[in-house]
Design an enzyme around this catalytic site. Structure first.
Site, mmCIF file in Angstrom:
data_model
loop_
_atom_site.group_PDB
_atom_site.id
_atom_site.type_symbol
_atom_site.label_atom_id
_atom_site.label_comp_id
_atom_site.label_asym_id
_atom_site.label_seq_id
_atom_site.Cartn_x
_atom_site.Cartn_y
_atom_site.Cartn_z
ATOM 1 C CG ASP A 1 12.606 0.748 -28.992
ATOM 2 O OD1 ASP A 1 11.617 1.445 -29.316
ATOM 3 O OD2 ASP A 1 13.166 0.818 -27.884
ATOM 4 C CB THR B 1 13.300 7.371 -33.245
ATOM 5 O OG1 THR B 1 13.065 8.096 -32.026
ATOM 6 C CG2 THR B 1 14.559 6.557 -33.044
ATOM 7 C CG ASP C 1 13.197 9.735 -28.589
ATOM 8 O OD1 ASP C 1 12.944 10.922 -28.837
ATOM 9 O OD2 ASP C 1 12.377 8.949 -28.069
ATOM 10 C CG ASP D 1 15.506 5.731 -28.187
ATOM 11 O OD1 ASP D 1 15.473 5.694 -29.440
ATOM 12 O OD2 ASP D 1 14.497 5.586 -27.489
ATOM 13 N NE ARG E 1 8.758 6.879 -26.222
ATOM 14 C CZ ARG E 1 7.843 6.624 -27.105
ATOM 15 N NH1 ARG E 1 6.592 6.811 -26.812
ATOM 16 N NH2 ARG E 1 8.148 6.213 -28.295
ATOM 17 N N GLY F 1 6.654 6.898 -34.061
ATOM 18 C CA GLY F 1 6.673 8.357 -34.186
ATOM 19 C C GLY F 1 7.369 8.795 -35.463
ATOM 20 N NE ARG G 1 4.556 5.475 -30.963
ATOM 21 C CZ ARG G 1 4.610 6.797 -30.840
ATOM 22 N NH1 ARG G 1 3.508 7.490 -30.674
ATOM 23 N NH2 ARG G 1 5.762 7.423 -30.888
HETATM 24 O O1 F6P Z 1 10.018 8.440 -29.651
HETATM 25 C C1 F6P Z 1 9.898 9.705 -30.200
HETATM 26 C C2 F6P Z 1 9.040 10.603 -29.339
HETATM 27 O O2 F6P Z 1 9.020 11.851 -29.969
HETATM 28 C C3 F6P Z 1 9.463 10.716 -27.878
HETATM 29 O O3 F6P Z 1 10.542 11.575 -27.673
HETATM 30 C C4 F6P Z 1 8.180 11.184 -27.252
HETATM 31 O O4 F6P Z 1 8.130 10.838 -25.901
HETATM 32 C C5 F6P Z 1 7.146 10.426 -28.019
HETATM 33 O O5 F6P Z 1 7.722 10.122 -29.280
HETATM 34 C C6 F6P Z 1 5.839 11.151 -28.207
HETATM 35 O O6 F6P Z 1 5.036 10.372 -29.007
HETATM 36 P P1 F6P Z 1 3.551 10.722 -29.545
HETATM 37 O O7 F6P Z 1 3.225 12.089 -29.159
HETATM 38 O O8 F6P Z 1 3.616 10.523 -31.016
HETATM 39 O O9 F6P Z 1 2.679 9.704 -28.900
#
Ligand code: F6P
Length: 323
Positions: free
Chosen positions: A103, A126, A128, A130, A172, A11, A72
């Site tokens: 990660d 990121t 998050d 995390d 998430r 992301g 991804r």
């Molecule tokens: O990991 C970052 C993040 O923004 C999370 O908070 C969210 O769940 C996810 O990516 C959404 O990812 P995408 O919409 O890019 O698949």
């Protein structure tokens, strides 16, 4: 090392461009070449790369997203995909990689290293927050500020109409965004995946606030909370309290965009330089992070497997202020 490949993966997060800029300029400073790999690992698989120099990363420190684009990559998860990637890496004489991502991106680099011995250093990007091994990830601070700006606006309507707003924020698997923005925006309750919450407790909190004279409330819900999602929560509270005027707002991807804050720009700049210096010193399979305001390197396995704990003091702060 002579030639470093740099990519952004997973992301996007505000500040990734600032990290890229720092990597490219540090390479120049230390007399190394740098190559930008487009769309994360996809760019290695498809040999989609670009020579970079200090001037090619001008005017991007203030830009959100990633000029290299990100993805991804499903193909990079296959041995065939990684073999193609390795071939193109060799064809382009790339000696080492800097991987800016989360990660999932580090896991890919780690497997790639085990198979082909390509040295790499990760930079945590990121929203998050995390990732273990750094106090802050790149993009997190910007996302926090985006959220509180949005919630402040929602509060205007909540107050004007005496409403209860349920606001879903990203994260998430982690509640860092929810907990910190909940405190900063004066939320009545904050629901995060790390804590066992219940609809009963949430209702009690809202009832308490009503009894104490509050006419409107904000409830911040992390995307990853375990009670069935923000709409389900709002529905259950509405069933118990038909008299509440409830609205749900999902902030979504606005949290991932925008110009990075000063904090994210400085963090990204420091980590970009640290990653290049680490590779020059022969380091590999590490993540560059900042802890107690010092650059530190954490073994990538730990960065992937371990998790930053939610600070219980922050939970206490949130609870006390929701009186
Ligand atoms: O990991 C970052 C993040 O923004 C999370 O908070 C969210 O769940 C996810 O990516 C959404 O990812 P995408 O919409 O890019 O698949």
């Amino acid at each position: 090392v002579k030639r470093i490949g740099v990519l952004t993966s997973g992301g996007d997060a505000p500040g990734m461009n600032a990290a890229l800029r720092a990597v490219v300029r540090a390479c120049k400073y230390y007399d190394l070449q740098s190559v930008g790999i487009r769309q994360g690992y996809e760019g290695l698989i498809n040999s989609d790369m670009i020579e970079l120099g200090p001037r090619s990363v001008k005017n991007i420190i203030n830009q959100g997203g990633t000029v290299l684009k990100t993805a991804r990559s499903a193909e990079f998860r296959t041995p065939e995909g990684r073999l193609k990637a390795y071939k193109h890496l060799k064809d382009n004489n790339i000696d080492a990689l800097v991987v800016i991502g989360g990660d999932g991106s580090f896991t890919g680099a780690n497997i790639f290293h085990k198979e082909f011995g390509v040295p790499f250093i990760g930079i945590p990007g990121t929203i998050d927050n995390d990732i273990f091994g750094t106090d802050f990830t790149i993009g997190y601070d910007t996302a926090l500020n985006t959220v509180i700006e949005a919630v402040d606006k929602l509060r205007d309507t909540a107050t004007s109409h005496d409403r209860v707003f349920f606001v879903e924020v990203m994260g998430r698997d982690a509640g860092f965004i929810a907990l910190n923005t909940g405190i900063a925006s004066g939320a009545q309750d904050i629901l995060i995946p790390e804590q066992r919450d219940s609809v009963q407790e949430l209702c009690e909190s809202l009832e308490r606030s009503e009894k104490s004279g509050k006419k409107s409330s904000i409830v911040i819900v992390a995307e990853g909370e375990k009670l069935g999602g923000v709409y389900e929560l709002a529905k259950q509270v509405q069933q118990k309290h038909p008299e509440y005027d409830i609205r749900v707002t999902v902030l979504g991807h606005i949290q991932r965009g925008g110009s990075p804050t000063c904090h994210d720009r400085v963090l990204a700049s420091r980590l970009g330089i640290a990653a290049v210096e680490g590779l020059i010193e022969g380091k590999t399979n590490l993540m560059a992070g900042i802890r107690s305001n010092k650059v530190v390197f954490t073994p990538i396995d730990e960065a992937i497997k371990k998790h930053n704990e939610i600070d219980t003091e922050l939970i206490k702060v949130a609870n006390i202020l929701a009186i």
